[in-house]
Design a protein around this motif. Sequence first.
Motif, PDB file in Angstrom:
ATOM      1  N   ARG A  98       7.762   8.415   1.370  1.00  0.00           N
ATOM      2  CA  ARG A  98       7.898   9.726   0.732  1.00  0.00           C
ATOM      3  C   ARG A  98       7.377   9.648  -0.701  1.00  0.00           C
ATOM      4  NH1 ARG A  98      13.301  13.375  -0.281  1.00  0.00           N
ATOM      5  NH2 ARG A  98      12.237  15.374  -0.417  1.00  0.00           N
ATOM      6  N   PRO A  99       6.063   9.623  -0.866  1.00  0.00           N
ATOM      7  CA  PRO A  99       5.471   9.393  -2.186  1.00  0.00           C
ATOM      8  C   PRO A  99       5.569  10.599  -3.105  1.00  0.00           C
ATOM      9  CG  PRO A  99       3.766   9.823  -0.573  1.00  0.00           C
ATOM     10  CD  PRO A  99       5.057   9.782   0.182  1.00  0.00           C
ATOM     11  N   ALA A 100       5.333  10.333  -4.376  1.00  0.00           N
ATOM     12  CA  ALA A 100       5.239  11.414  -5.355  1.00  0.00           C
ATOM     13  C   ALA A 100       4.002  12.252  -5.026  1.00  0.00           C
ATOM     14  CB  ALA A 100       5.126  10.838  -6.759  1.00  0.00           C
ATOM     15  N   PRO A 101       4.088  13.588  -5.123  1.00  0.00           N
ATOM     16  CA  PRO A 101       2.962  14.439  -4.728  1.00  0.00           C
ATOM     17  C   PRO A 101       1.912  14.626  -5.826  1.00  0.00           C
ATOM     18  CG  PRO A 101       4.869  15.783  -5.288  1.00  0.00           C
ATOM     19  CD  PRO A 101       5.313  14.358  -5.407  1.00  0.00           C
ATOM     20  N   TRP A 102       2.225  14.249  -7.063  1.00  0.00           N
ATOM     21  CA  TRP A 102       1.302  14.485  -8.180  1.00  0.00           C
ATOM     22  C   TRP A 102       0.262  13.358  -8.289  1.00  0.00           C
ATOM     23  CZ3 TRP A 102       6.719  14.450  -8.743  1.00  0.00           C
ATOM     24  CH2 TRP A 102       7.291  13.216  -9.077  1.00  0.00           C
ATOM     25  N   PRO A 103      -0.803  13.546  -9.087  1.00  0.00           N
ATOM     26  CA  PRO A 103      -1.849  12.519  -9.230  1.00  0.00           C
ATOM     27  C   PRO A 103      -1.294  11.198  -9.771  1.00  0.00           C
ATOM     28  CG  PRO A 103      -2.599  14.618 -10.110  1.00  0.00           C
ATOM     29  CD  PRO A 103      -1.137  14.788  -9.814  1.00  0.00           C
ATOM     30  N   GLN A 104      -1.865  10.095  -9.284  1.00  0.00           N
ATOM     31  CA  GLN A 104      -1.411   8.767  -9.693  1.00  0.00           C
ATOM     32  C   GLN A 104      -2.608   7.865  -9.959  1.00  0.00           C
ATOM     33  OE1 GLN A 104       1.665   7.468  -6.655  1.00  0.00           O
ATOM     34  NE2 GLN A 104       1.266   9.564  -5.987  1.00  0.00           N
ATOM     35  N   MET A 105      -2.423   6.950 -10.919  1.00  0.00           N
ATOM     36  CA  MET A 105      -3.454   5.939 -11.195  1.00  0.00           C
ATOM     37  C   MET A 105      -2.791   4.564 -11.235  1.00  0.00           C
ATOM     38  SD  MET A 105      -6.277   5.607 -14.274  1.00  0.00           S
ATOM     39  CE  MET A 105      -5.120   5.390 -15.634  1.00  0.00           C
ATOM     40  N   TYR A 106      -3.293   3.654 -10.409  1.00  0.00           N
ATOM     41  CA  TYR A 106      -2.749   2.297 -10.321  1.00  0.00           C
ATOM     42  C   TYR A 106      -3.685   1.322 -11.039  1.00  0.00           C
ATOM     43  CZ  TYR A 106       0.682   3.938  -6.934  1.00  0.00           C
ATOM     44  OH  TYR A 106       1.732   4.590  -6.334  1.00  0.00           O
ATOM     45  N   LEU A 107      -3.157   0.640 -12.051  1.00  0.00           N
ATOM     46  CA  LEU A 107      -3.912  -0.356 -12.811  1.00  0.00           C
ATOM     47  C   LEU A 107      -3.316  -1.725 -12.485  1.00  0.00           C
ATOM     48  CD1 LEU A 107      -4.035   1.501 -16.260  1.00  0.00           C
ATOM     49  CD2 LEU A 107      -5.736   1.550 -14.413  1.00  0.00           C
ATOM     50  N   TYR A 108      -4.164  -2.681 -12.119  1.00  0.00           N
ATOM     51  CA  TYR A 108      -3.644  -3.975 -11.674  1.00  0.00           C
ATOM     52  C   TYR A 108      -4.689  -5.061 -11.912  1.00  0.00           C
ATOM     53  CZ  TYR A 108      -6.604  -3.169  -7.543  1.00  0.00           C
ATOM     54  OH  TYR A 108      -7.666  -2.939  -6.716  1.00  0.00           O
ATOM     55  N   LYS A 140      -2.888  -1.850  -0.848  1.00  0.00           N
ATOM     56  CA  LYS A 140      -2.341  -1.276   0.388  1.00  0.00           C
ATOM     57  C   LYS A 140      -1.643   0.047   0.109  1.00  0.00           C
ATOM     58  CE  LYS A 140       0.928  -2.253   4.146  1.00  0.00           C
ATOM     59  NZ  LYS A 140       1.975  -3.192   4.634  1.00  0.00           N
ATOM     60  N   MET A 141      -0.869   0.095  -0.988  1.00  0.00           N
ATOM     61  CA  MET A 141      -0.184   1.329  -1.379  1.00  0.00           C
ATOM     62  C   MET A 141      -1.198   2.422  -1.705  1.00  0.00           C
ATOM     63  SD  MET A 141       2.627   3.055  -1.993  1.00  0.00           S
ATOM     64  CE  MET A 141       4.020   1.916  -2.161  1.00  0.00           C
ATOM     65  N   VAL A 142      -2.222   2.076  -2.461  1.00  0.00           N
ATOM     66  CA  VAL A 142      -3.250   3.053  -2.851  1.00  0.00           C
ATOM     67  C   VAL A 142      -3.925   3.641  -1.618  1.00  0.00           C
ATOM     68  CG1 VAL A 142      -5.510   3.309  -3.975  1.00  0.00           C
ATOM     69  CG2 VAL A 142      -3.665   2.083  -5.150  1.00  0.00           C
ATOM     70  N   ARG A 143      -4.303   2.778  -0.675  1.00  0.00           N
ATOM     71  CA  ARG A 143      -4.959   3.251   0.560  1.00  0.00           C
ATOM     72  C   ARG A 143      -4.036   4.175   1.347  1.00  0.00           C
ATOM     73  NH1 ARG A 143      -6.681  -2.078   0.979  1.00  0.00           N
ATOM     74  NH2 ARG A 143      -5.042  -2.506   2.522  1.00  0.00           N
ATOM     75  N   ALA A 144      -2.765   3.783   1.453  1.00  0.00           N
ATOM     76  CA  ALA A 144      -1.803   4.577   2.238  1.00  0.00           C
ATOM     77  C   ALA A 144      -1.629   5.969   1.638  1.00  0.00           C
ATOM     78  CB  ALA A 144      -0.457   3.856   2.291  1.00  0.00           C
ATOM     79  N   LEU A 145      -1.566   6.049   0.308  1.00  0.00           N
ATOM     80  CA  LEU A 145      -1.383   7.347  -0.343  1.00  0.00           C
ATOM     81  C   LEU A 145      -2.646   8.202  -0.233  1.00  0.00           C
ATOM     82  CD1 LEU A 145       0.669   6.416  -3.551  1.00  0.00           C
ATOM     83  CD2 LEU A 145       1.460   6.909  -1.245  1.00  0.00           C
ATOM     84  N   GLN A 146      -3.803   7.551  -0.345  1.00  0.00           N
ATOM     85  CA  GLN A 146      -5.060   8.293  -0.192  1.00  0.00           C
ATOM     86  C   GLN A 146      -5.187   8.849   1.224  1.00  0.00           C
ATOM     87  OE1 GLN A 146      -7.807   5.244  -1.473  1.00  0.00           O
ATOM     88  NE2 GLN A 146      -7.899   6.025  -3.565  1.00  0.00           N
ATOM     89  N   GLU A 147      -4.727   8.070   2.211  1.00  0.00           N
ATOM     90  CA  GLU A 147      -4.776   8.530   3.603  1.00  0.00           C
ATOM     91  C   GLU A 147      -3.858   9.718   3.844  1.00  0.00           C
ATOM     92  OE1 GLU A 147      -3.928   5.014   5.848  1.00  0.00           O
ATOM     93  OE2 GLU A 147      -5.905   4.113   5.424  1.00  0.00           O
ATOM     94  N   LYS A 148      -2.833   9.860   2.996  1.00  0.00           N
ATOM     95  CA  LYS A 148      -1.932  11.011   3.083  1.00  0.00           C
ATOM     96  C   LYS A 148      -2.521  12.233   2.362  1.00  0.00           C
ATOM     97  CE  LYS A 148       2.427   8.353   3.334  1.00  0.00           C
ATOM     98  NZ  LYS A 148       3.089   8.922   4.514  1.00  0.00           N
ATOM     99  N   GLY A 149      -3.721  12.049   1.792  1.00  0.00           N
ATOM    100  CA  GLY A 149      -4.389  13.170   1.135  1.00  0.00           C
ATOM    101  C   GLY A 149      -3.999  13.361  -0.320  1.00  0.00           C
ATOM    102  N   LEU A 150      -3.342  12.362  -0.911  1.00  0.00           N
ATOM    103  CA  LEU A 150      -2.908  12.484  -2.312  1.00  0.00           C
ATOM    104  C   LEU A 150      -4.024  12.081  -3.258  1.00  0.00           C
ATOM    105  CD1 LEU A 150       0.659  10.960  -1.902  1.00  0.00           C
ATOM    106  CD2 LEU A 150       0.089  13.363  -2.205  1.00  0.00           C
ATOM    107  N   SER A 151      -3.938  12.586  -4.488  1.00  0.00           N
ATOM    108  CA  SER A 151      -4.913  12.254  -5.521  1.00  0.00           C
ATOM    109  C   SER A 151      -4.509  10.924  -6.170  1.00  0.00           C
ATOM    110  CB  SER A 151      -4.956  13.368  -6.572  1.00  0.00           C
ATOM    111  OG  SER A 151      -5.785  12.998  -7.654  1.00  0.00           O
ATOM    112  N   VAL A 152      -5.148   9.846  -5.746  1.00  0.00           N
ATOM    113  CA  VAL A 152      -4.792   8.509  -6.233  1.00  0.00           C
ATOM    114  C   VAL A 152      -6.062   7.747  -6.586  1.00  0.00           C
ATOM    115  CG1 VAL A 152      -3.616   6.336  -5.699  1.00  0.00           C
ATOM    116  CG2 VAL A 152      -2.767   8.467  -4.715  1.00  0.00           C
TER     117      VAL A 152
END
Length: 285
Positions: free
Chosen positions: A200-210, A224-236
């Motif tokens: 149940r991810p946050a619906p707003w835009p996200q940026m992951y720096l690593y 893996k998290m980034v791919r999963a959220l992108q597959e849900k159609g989120l702005s990541v």
Amino acid sequence: MGDDGIDYNIVFPEPQISEKYWRGSKEPVVILLGWAGCRDKHLSKYSSIYNTQGCVTVHYTAPLKTVFISESFGYKELRSAAHKLLEILYDYEVENNPIFFHVFSNGGFMLYRYMVELLQSHKQFSSLCVVGTVVDSAPGSQNLRGALRALKTTLGPNVNVLLRCFLLALFAVMVVLLRVVLYPVTKYFHKNHYDAMMERPAPWPQMYLYSRADRVIRYRDVEKMVRALQEKGLSVESFDFITPPHVSLFRDCPEDYSNRCHTFLNSCMTNFEGTVRGKRFQVHH
């Protein structure tokens, strides 16, 4: 400050700086959630990234025992801290400002998880408007070796050697038992932060720096998290800094890091203001 039972800091920008950057609009409130063992002087350096852009900043780091012990045993102490942090926005009368998160490591991400849950389900906070999140060096999933490295670093060299070994061994046994061996059962009572936020991810835009050189948080877990959220159609979006150690992206690449945070915040604010204008247009026409 600790008036609310939690030890946080809030910094307001100079009015002329806010006016320069936000031109009469409400300035963003940036909530920085520190990594386990993080001190406020460390978060203040990140806070300055946003204060110089005319933002209000709130800094908070959850206590070590809450991150390493309570969360591992399934006690949701962090949920109480999350609730108090969101209430602070009302105390300082900035609940109508756009809100932006900057989250560090699993220690910050565990707390962020509960804030996201409250924002999505709690009536009191339903009117708060989050425009985006930066996640630094997180999240990691069931990485015992990384968790032990984090705890060892957090305990520091001043802790008695025998006590340190005992605490590390106890923590290892506890995590393996509750978070690996018994997790197929315990997840029904208390999902870990990684699974909860993927489900149940946050619906707003996200940026992951690593960084792939991070020895505490596996870069594969972040990707893996980034791919999963992108597959849900989120702005990541995401960026791999490649060489810095854990939570050292800003220290090793200050200009690039600051620019990415500024660019992402401005993009989130542009989207937010466009949405607000659209809603006004619908109301008036």
